[in-house]
Design an enzyme around this catalytic site. Structure first.
Site, PDB file in Angstrom:
ATOM      1  N   LYS A 140       1.039  -1.151  -0.205  1.00  0.00           N
ATOM      2  CA  LYS A 140      -0.504  -0.003   0.051  1.00  0.00           C
ATOM      3  C   LYS A 140       0.793   1.210  -0.011  1.00  0.00           C
ATOM      4  O   LYS A 140       1.944   0.891   0.311  1.00  0.00           O
ATOM      5  CB  LYS A 140      -0.989  -0.452   0.993  1.00  0.00           C
ATOM      6  CG  LYS A 140      -2.338   1.169   1.400  1.00  0.00           C
ATOM      7  CD  LYS A 140      -3.343   0.140   0.346  1.00  0.00           C
ATOM      8  CE  LYS A 140      -4.345   0.767   0.080  1.00  0.00           C
ATOM      9  NZ  LYS A 140      -5.807   0.084  -0.705  1.00  0.00           N
ATOM     10  N   ASP A 180      -6.307   4.962  -5.112  1.00  0.00           N
ATOM     11  CA  ASP A 180      -7.604   4.474  -3.766  1.00  0.00           C
ATOM     12  C   ASP A 180      -8.384   5.603  -4.051  1.00  0.00           C
ATOM     13  O   ASP A 180      -7.724   6.443  -4.935  1.00  0.00           O
ATOM     14  CB  ASP A 180      -6.383   4.143  -2.839  1.00  0.00           C
ATOM     15  CG  ASP A 180      -7.474   3.737  -1.184  1.00  0.00           C
ATOM     16  OD1 ASP A 180      -7.200   4.234  -0.333  1.00  0.00           O
ATOM     17  OD2 ASP A 180      -7.444   2.303  -0.925  1.00  0.00           O
TER      18      ASP A 180
END
Length: 460
Positions: A140, A180
């Protein structure tokens, strides 16, 4: 109590003590990182029966290793705004676990981004990616940069600076970021352009969520929202329920929310509310999706404008009030921890039947416990939210093969993946003594695949 039962209880107690000990070590090593602690605890608690049944995972310190990132990168991102002033943000990438494939996980641009949030998201991503059945590890990244209110040129200058540093650590077979919160097609396009400039050639597989004209996959935009609804559809079907005729609330009004609303409507539901970071709209006649798309994706305006365009709708400041609206199905698709225990109590009192987490861990641990204790069907994020990364992996496959599948082909594969995630989670929950508990089932099913790969590869 029989000797066999006593031994089983002793094994469970020993496993609880071991898991608690490792969790306390994680907290000490990562002080103040409460979001990361929350994610670790939620997963660790589910794994107690695994360690009771399989001592090999404890003997090989799988829990200690899986909770420590393989690599955490933090870097400076300087850029120049439209007034000619130099701005400085911070960038992150956590490469958490590559046991089953290259690191895979989105980039988040939001003022709240810090090391704790990136590690929380990256840790969750390990198990989510494992559940998809695709060969992708967990990662991430992101920045505390806020794209809201910025011009296209400011966003371009920031993303180019961000990618200049990030490009040193990623690649099609190493680490493949995606979008995201705050990172959509515009941001991915700018980053991909800068990556190509840095590398001197095209490597389509280095980013997913790309435009269709330069290596993107059809159905990627819809994937997370559609996938969430497909997962909830399986939950409902097992109990003789369906979206058809149900009242639905969807928090958020971005990409995930829009396509969760669209698919729920296609399945016969009436969606009556959605939100953004300022407040929410309630439309008792049903949300008009085209109006939301025009406001949020074309004009980039606040959801409050919806009430001006639709006289039947009411706008309310603040986000948590959306959960006071009675509904059959709630799909939290905005951000982490948006449903706390108080909101959960209201939803339960109002008769909610099912929760599908379209965002990353949008329910607090206390809220989850309440839903499970009150018989609410609960689809946890790492399972219900896995549609986006699933189609990202399909995008990687298409890039590797230099071909493109049709929307229908990708959507069918997505539907199959989400159905398989549901079934494997239910199977694991049953096998390890928690029938019907998809939180436990998803955590265990995701963990076992990664843990076995780590065992096979030795101490690395």
């Amino acid at each position: 109590m029989s000797t066999v039962q006593e031994l089983k209880q002793e094994s469970l107690q020993a496993a609880r003590e071991y898991v608690h000990e490792v969790y306390e070590t994680v907290k000490k090593r990562n002080p103040g990182e409460y979001e990361f602690h929350q994610a670790v605890k939620e997963i660790f608690d589910s794994l107690v029966p695994v360690f009771a049944k399989h001592p090999k995972y404890k003997e090989n310190a799988i829990l200690e290793r899986i909770s420590e990132p393989e690599r955490l990168i933090s870097f400076r991102v300087p850029w120049v705004d439209d007034q000619g002033k130099v701005q400085v943000n911070r960038g992150f990438r956590v490469q958490f676990n590559s046991a089953i494939g290259p690191y895979k996980g989105g980039l988040r641009f939001h003022p709240s981004v810090n090391a704790s949030i990136i590690k929380f998201l990256g840790f969750e991503q390990i198990f989510k990616n494992s559940l998809t059945g695709q060969p992708i590890g967990g990662g991430k990244g992101g920045s505390d940069f806020d794209p809201k209110g910025k011009s296209d040129n400011e966003v371009m200058r920031f993303t180019q600076s961000f990618m200049t540093e990030l490009s040193k650590y990623i690649g099609p077979d190493v680490d493949v970021p995606a979008g995201d919160i705050g990172v959509g097609g515009r941001e991915i396009g700018y980053m991909y352009g800068q990556y190509k400039r840095m590398r001197g050639g095209s490597e389509a597989g280095v980013l997913t969520g790309k435009g269709i004209g330069y290596g993107g996959s059809l159905a990627r935009t819809e994937a997370t929202g559609y996938g969430c609804v497909y997962f909830v559809k399986e939950m409902l079907s097992d109990k003789g329920l369906s979206f058809n005729g149900s009242t639905v609330i969807v928090s958020g009004s971005g990409n995930v929310s829009i396509y969760a609303m669209k698919k729920a409507m296609e399945l016969g539901a009436k969606v009556v509310a959605c939100s953004d970071s300022n407040g929410y709209v309630y439309d008792p006649n049903g949300i008009d999706l085209e109006t939301v798309i025009q406001l949020k994706e074309v004009e980039r305006k606040r959801i409050s404008e919806y009430a001006k365009a639709r006289p039947t709708a009411e706008y309310y400041e603040g986000c948590t009030g959306i959960w006071t609206i009675p509904c059959d199905i709630a799909l939290p698709c905005a951000t982490q921890n948006e449903i706390d225990d108080q909101s959960a109590k209201i939803l339960i009192a109002n008769g909610v039947k099912a929760i599908g987490e379209g965002a990353n861990m949008p329910s607090t641990l206390e809220a989850i416990d309440l839903f499970l204790a009150n018989g609410v069907l609960f689809g946890p994020a790492k399972a219900a939210n896995a549609g986006g990364v699933s189609v990202s992996a399909l995008e990687m496959a298409q890039n590797s093969m230099r071909l493109a599948w049709t929307f229908e082909e990708v959507d069918a594969k997505l539907h199959d993946i989400m159905t398989n995630i549901y079934q494997s989670s239910m199977k694991a929950a049953e096998e390890y003594g928690h029938p019907g508990n998809l939180v436990v089932g998803a955590n265990i099913a995701g963990f076992l695949k990664v843990a076995d790969a780590m065992l096979a590869q030795g101490v690395i």
